[in-house]
Design a protein around this motif. Structure first.
Motif, PDB file in Angstrom:
ATOM      1  N   PRO A  21     -78.225 -25.417 -54.459  1.00 14.73           N
ATOM      2  CA  PRO A  21     -78.344 -24.195 -53.660  1.00 14.73           C
ATOM      3  C   PRO A  21     -79.373 -24.298 -52.529  1.00 14.73           C
ATOM      4  O   PRO A  21     -79.505 -23.372 -51.735  1.00 14.73           O
ATOM      5  CB  PRO A  21     -78.779 -23.148 -54.682  1.00 14.73           C
ATOM      6  N   TYR A  22     -80.074 -25.417 -52.464  1.00 13.45           N
ATOM      7  CA  TYR A  22     -81.081 -25.617 -51.410  1.00 13.45           C
ATOM      8  C   TYR A  22     -80.937 -27.032 -50.847  1.00 13.45           C
ATOM      9  O   TYR A  22     -81.855 -27.858 -50.993  1.00 13.45           O
ATOM     10  CB  TYR A  22     -82.492 -25.394 -51.958  1.00 13.45           C
ATOM     11  N   ARG A  41     -64.487 -24.715 -44.726  1.00 14.18           N
ATOM     12  CA  ARG A  41     -65.493 -25.325 -45.584  1.00 14.18           C
ATOM     13  C   ARG A  41     -66.755 -24.481 -45.523  1.00 14.18           C
ATOM     14  O   ARG A  41     -67.217 -24.121 -44.432  1.00 14.18           O
ATOM     15  CB  ARG A  41     -65.786 -26.752 -45.132  1.00 14.18           C
ATOM     16  N   VAL A  42     -67.288 -24.177 -46.693  1.00 20.22           N
ATOM     17  CA  VAL A  42     -68.508 -23.373 -46.778  1.00 20.22           C
ATOM     18  C   VAL A  42     -69.542 -24.150 -47.579  1.00 20.22           C
ATOM     19  O   VAL A  42     -69.239 -24.734 -48.622  1.00 20.22           O
ATOM     20  CB  VAL A  42     -68.241 -22.018 -47.465  1.00 20.22           C
ATOM     21  N   LYS A  43     -70.778 -24.152 -47.098  1.00 15.51           N
ATOM     22  CA  LYS A  43     -71.856 -24.819 -47.809  1.00 15.51           C
ATOM     23  C   LYS A  43     -72.987 -23.826 -48.023  1.00 15.51           C
ATOM     24  O   LYS A  43     -73.443 -23.163 -47.080  1.00 15.51           O
ATOM     25  CB  LYS A  43     -72.362 -26.016 -46.999  1.00 15.51           C
ATOM     26  N   ILE A  44     -73.409 -23.691 -49.282  1.00 17.53           N
ATOM     27  CA  ILE A  44     -74.573 -22.839 -49.566  1.00 17.53           C
ATOM     28  C   ILE A  44     -75.819 -23.567 -49.068  1.00 17.53           C
ATOM     29  O   ILE A  44     -76.086 -24.698 -49.461  1.00 17.53           O
ATOM     30  CB  ILE A  44     -74.693 -22.551 -51.068  1.00 17.53           C
ATOM     31  N   LEU A  45     -76.581 -22.901 -48.201  1.00 15.62           N
ATOM     32  CA  LEU A  45     -77.780 -23.524 -47.630  1.00 15.62           C
ATOM     33  C   LEU A  45     -79.060 -22.988 -48.265  1.00 15.62           C
ATOM     34  O   LEU A  45     -80.057 -23.696 -48.330  1.00 15.62           O
ATOM     35  CB  LEU A  45     -77.817 -23.286 -46.118  1.00 15.62           C
ATOM     36  N   CYS A  46     -79.029 -21.729 -48.703  1.00 11.14           N
ATOM     37  CA  CYS A  46     -80.219 -21.158 -49.345  1.00 11.14           C
ATOM     38  C   CYS A  46     -79.811 -19.916 -50.123  1.00 11.14           C
ATOM     39  O   CYS A  46     -79.257 -18.977 -49.550  1.00 11.14           O
ATOM     40  CB  CYS A  46     -81.283 -20.796 -48.307  1.00 11.14           C
ATOM     41  N   LYS A  47     -80.076 -19.923 -51.405  1.00 11.64           N
ATOM     42  CA  LYS A  47     -79.819 -18.749 -52.239  1.00 11.64           C
ATOM     43  C   LYS A  47     -81.048 -17.854 -52.211  1.00 11.64           C
ATOM     44  O   LYS A  47     -82.148 -18.254 -52.600  1.00 11.64           O
ATOM     45  CB  LYS A  47     -79.516 -19.189 -53.674  1.00 11.64           C
ATOM     46  N   SER A  48     -80.889 -16.625 -51.714  1.00 10.55           N
ATOM     47  CA  SER A  48     -82.022 -15.697 -51.643  1.00 10.55           C
ATOM     48  C   SER A  48     -82.168 -14.964 -52.972  1.00 10.55           C
ATOM     49  O   SER A  48     -81.177 -14.659 -53.642  1.00 10.55           O
ATOM     50  CB  SER A  48     -81.825 -14.693 -50.506  1.00 10.55           C
ATOM     51  N   ARG A  85     -80.036 -12.105 -59.293  1.00 10.68           N
ATOM     52  CA  ARG A  85     -79.921 -13.234 -58.363  1.00 10.68           C
ATOM     53  C   ARG A  85     -80.417 -14.524 -59.016  1.00 10.68           C
ATOM     54  O   ARG A  85     -79.882 -15.605 -58.758  1.00 10.68           O
ATOM     55  CB  ARG A  85     -80.681 -12.938 -57.067  1.00 10.68           C
ATOM     56  N   LEU A  86     -81.432 -14.392 -59.843  1.00 13.24           N
ATOM     57  CA  LEU A  86     -81.940 -15.567 -60.547  1.00 13.24           C
ATOM     58  C   LEU A  86     -80.869 -16.115 -61.498  1.00 13.24           C
ATOM     59  O   LEU A  86     -80.694 -17.348 -61.616  1.00 13.24           O
ATOM     60  CB  LEU A  86     -83.198 -15.171 -61.332  1.00 13.24           C
ATOM     61  N   ARG A  87     -80.135 -15.207 -62.137  1.00 18.11           N
ATOM     62  CA  ARG A  87     -79.044 -15.630 -63.015  1.00 18.11           C
ATOM     63  C   ARG A  87     -77.951 -16.348 -62.222  1.00 18.11           C
ATOM     64  O   ARG A  87     -77.449 -17.405 -62.637  1.00 18.11           O
ATOM     65  CB  ARG A  87     -78.463 -14.406 -63.741  1.00 18.11           C
ATOM     66  N   LYS A  88     -77.591 -15.805 -61.066  1.00 19.56           N
ATOM     67  CA  LYS A  88     -76.576 -16.446 -60.222  1.00 19.56           C
ATOM     68  C   LYS A  88     -77.038 -17.823 -59.759  1.00 19.56           C
ATOM     69  O   LYS A  88     -76.250 -18.769 -59.673  1.00 19.56           O
ATOM     70  CB  LYS A  88     -76.258 -15.564 -59.014  1.00 19.56           C
ATOM     71  N   LEU A  89     -78.328 -17.926 -59.457  1.00 19.88           N
ATOM     72  CA  LEU A  89     -78.878 -19.215 -59.036  1.00 19.88           C
ATOM     73  C   LEU A  89     -78.673 -20.265 -60.121  1.00 19.88           C
ATOM     74  O   LEU A  89     -78.242 -21.400 -59.843  1.00 19.88           O
ATOM     75  CB  LEU A  89     -80.368 -19.055 -58.715  1.00 19.88           C
ATOM     76  N   GLU A  90     -78.967 -19.899 -61.360  1.00 20.67           N
ATOM     77  CA  GLU A  90     -78.795 -20.844 -62.472  1.00 20.67           C
ATOM     78  C   GLU A  90     -77.327 -21.203 -62.672  1.00 20.67           C
ATOM     79  O   GLU A  90     -76.986 -22.357 -62.957  1.00 20.67           O
ATOM     80  CB  GLU A  90     -79.383 -20.245 -63.751  1.00 20.67           C
ATOM     81  N   GLU A  91     -76.438 -20.233 -62.517  1.00 16.20           N
ATOM     82  CA  GLU A  91     -75.002 -20.492 -62.668  1.00 16.20           C
ATOM     83  C   GLU A  91     -74.501 -21.437 -61.587  1.00 16.20           C
ATOM     84  O   GLU A  91     -73.667 -22.315 -61.841  1.00 16.20           O
ATOM     85  CB  GLU A  91     -74.227 -19.174 -62.635  1.00 16.20           C
ATOM     86  N   ILE A  92     -75.016 -21.274 -60.367  1.00  9.85           N
ATOM     87  CA  ILE A  92     -74.633 -22.174 -59.265  1.00  9.85           C
ATOM     88  C   ILE A  92     -75.092 -23.599 -59.575  1.00  9.85           C
ATOM     89  O   ILE A  92     -74.347 -24.571 -59.391  1.00  9.85           O
ATOM     90  CB  ILE A  92     -75.241 -21.660 -57.935  1.00  9.85           C
ATOM     91  N   LYS A  93     -76.307 -23.718 -60.068  1.00 10.59           N
ATOM     92  CA  LYS A  93     -76.828 -25.042 -60.415  1.00 10.59           C
ATOM     93  C   LYS A  93     -76.004 -25.677 -61.533  1.00 10.59           C
ATOM     94  O   LYS A  93     -75.725 -26.884 -61.522  1.00 10.59           O
ATOM     95  CB  LYS A  93     -78.289 -24.942 -60.841  1.00 10.59           C
TER      96      LYS A  93
END
Length: 521
Positions: free
Chosen positions: A29-30, A149-156, A15-23
């Motif tokens: 992501p927040y 439309r989808v918005k990421i509000l918080c990456k767990s 999940r940490l890897r996905k978080l970095e990819e999203i950024k």
């Protein structure tokens, strides 16, 4: 500083890897804001008996645009579509993502990476999403939000526990209540009910002309109950302080000051045991009314219970599972009233008036597990109270007010107005029992300053002799009584037990967001 073990877990690292990819894709992501127009329950209620025009195949005849937000708790890819469940405080609603129509805020599709593929690859169960789109019913009739439309509000970063294996341990549920709330909708319902009960109680007292007040949690001198306090130190004044064990004393000072009707709901703290109905920190309701007595308070209490039942359930009859049988209680007023002596005669077949102090003591030594040494030196009033607790309480299933207690049970109550009972040192006190448990304690308050001093000095002597539950002498309180307090009715009630009753909870921990627990190793 050493990081916790979960930092090394594979799921956390993924999940940490996905978080970095999203950024790296330029997506926050927040984000700081998203304002959903509806909750899941509001949409289900609005469209309960309606049909939407849009279908999975046709995008014409769209309903009005709407938006929701919640935690992703289910995701299933199905070719060009994916179906998901979003959960908010009120429940769940299905969402459909489409390869051609759905877009993700901040994401630019490229090559084979469509918005749908992005959601499948980068989003995990537990993430918070905001979704805008149009409603339709699937062929199976399920209300669904067609996501445009989808918005990421918080990456767990940590997965949700499995509902059945991950939250089977009640200790985990109580200690990590947020997980319990996510996994168990019935737990959310219990705490929504608790909030509703508090709201109804406040409305009830306001309607009767009571004003809500707040009194100190930190006190120089504690009192109002027989309990061991929590002790702390106030550095600013270099003095010992106590967390309050009751709301009683400051509220009665307000009555002495001229306020006619006051009530407070607040936390009190008793450094005592923990069991099914006790938590060292709990919420108490206390109310005091000038020119009332304990008869007025009995009516106040039973009317409150009846009103709560009617407002919450539209009936005063509530059914409970008690051990192996089903029991229906009726909260409709008026409730049964029995003196403590009469209740002992009725349910234990013991005639207190025909027994001497020694005979009653011998009977309790023979028939209970109470300390014989303590029983042999106890006064008859204390023995009567023990007899009631040991042989009567469990029989009080339907609502009862047990009235007229021995003076030894409280130092803050007025002696009985009946000359015979007054001579026998009985006081105008009642306790309310339902399903064998105490729910309320009430007095005609003692306003005789000489007798009040005598009783509190006796408590102070017990404390000096080693009784940690006896109250210290409160000279400020005695001063307020000396300056005059009108005849007053007062009552105290544990809110948590009341919520247990109305939600049919079997443990006080089930109605406290964060009950006292041992720290997790």
């Amino acid at each position: 500083m050493q990081k916790p073990d979960y930092y090394e877990h594979e799921e956390f690292q993924n999940r940490l890897r996905k978080l970095e990819e999203i950024k790296q894709l330029g997506i926050d992501p927040y984000p700081p804001t998203f304002s959903p127009e509806n909750t899941a329950q509001q949409l289900h209620t609005k469209w309960l008996d309606k049909k939407t025009g849009i279908s999975e195949e046709a995008e014409q005849e769209k309903t009005e645009k709407t938006s929701i937000a919640g935690r992703l708790v289910l995701f299933r890819g199905m070719g060009k579509n994916a179906f998901a469940q979003l959960q908010d405080e009120t429940g769940r609603i299905q969402v459909m993502f489409n390869r051609n129509t759905t877009c993700v805020d901040g994401f630019q599709p490229s090559g084979e990476m469509s918005s749908l593929k992005f959601l499948e690859k980068k989003i995990d169960l537990g993430d918070f999403l905001g979704v805008e789109g149009y409603l339709f019913h699937t062929h199976k009739g399920e209300l669904t939000l067609f996501a445009h439309r989808v918005k990421i509000l918080c990456k767990s970063l940590l997965p949700l526990p499995d509902k059945y294996s991950g939250l089977a341990d009640k200790g985990v549920r109580y200690r990590k209540r947020w997980l319990d709330l996510i996994a168990n909708p019935d737990v959310v319902h219990t705490f929504v009910m608790r909030s509703r009960i508090l709201e109804l109680i406040r409305k009830y007292f306001h309607r009767l002309g009571f004003i809500e007040v707040e009194t100190p949690v930190l006190q120089n001198t504690y009192g109002g109950a027989s309990a061991k306090p929590f002790v702390t130190h106030l550095h600013a004044l270099d003095q010992e302080m106590f967390l309050r064990i009751s709301l009683e004393i400051p509220l009665k000072k307000l009555i002495a000051g001229g306020l006619l009707k006051v009530f407070e709901m607040g936390k009190v703290f008793r450094n005592e045991g923990i069991d099914r109905t006790h938590n060292p920190e709990f919420t108490e309701l206390e109310a005091y009314a000038a020119y009332w007595d304990y008869n007025d308070m009995m009516q106040l209490v039973e009317n409150l219970f009846e009103e709560l039942a009617l407002k919450l359930f539209n009936t005063t009859q509530l059914t409970f599972q008690k051990e192996t049988e089903e029991v229906t209680i009726d909260l409709k007023t008026p409730w049964k009233r029995l003196s403590m002596k009469d209740s002992i005669l009725t349910y234990a077949k013991i005639n207190i008036d025909q027994m001497s102090e020694k005979e009653l003591s011998d009977y309790l030594i023979k028939n209970t597990a109470l300390d014989p040494k303590e029983l042999q030196k106890a006064s008859k009033g204390v023995l009567i109270a023990h007899t009631f607790e040991e042989f009567v309480e469990e029989h009080l299933i339907q609502p009862h007010h047990i009235i007229d207690h021995p003076i030894e049970t409280t130092p803050l109550c007025k002696l009985h107005r009946d000359p015979k009972l007054k001579q026998e040192r009985f006081v105008e006190r009642f306790e309310t029992f339902i399903l064998g448990s105490e729910f309320c304690n009430s007095y005609t308050e003692l306003n005789d300053p000489i007798l009040q001093r005598e009783l509190l000095e006796a408590q102070a002597e017990k404390r000096a002799a080693g009784n940690e539950e006896a109250s210290p002498l409160d000279e400020e309180f005695l001063e307020s009584i000396c300056q005059g307090i009108p005849n007053t009715g007062g009552m105290g009630m544990g809110i948590d037990r009341l919520v247990m009753l109305l939600t049919k909870a079997t443990s006080i921990r089930d109605v406290l967001f964060f009950p006292i627990m041992r720290p997790e190793e």
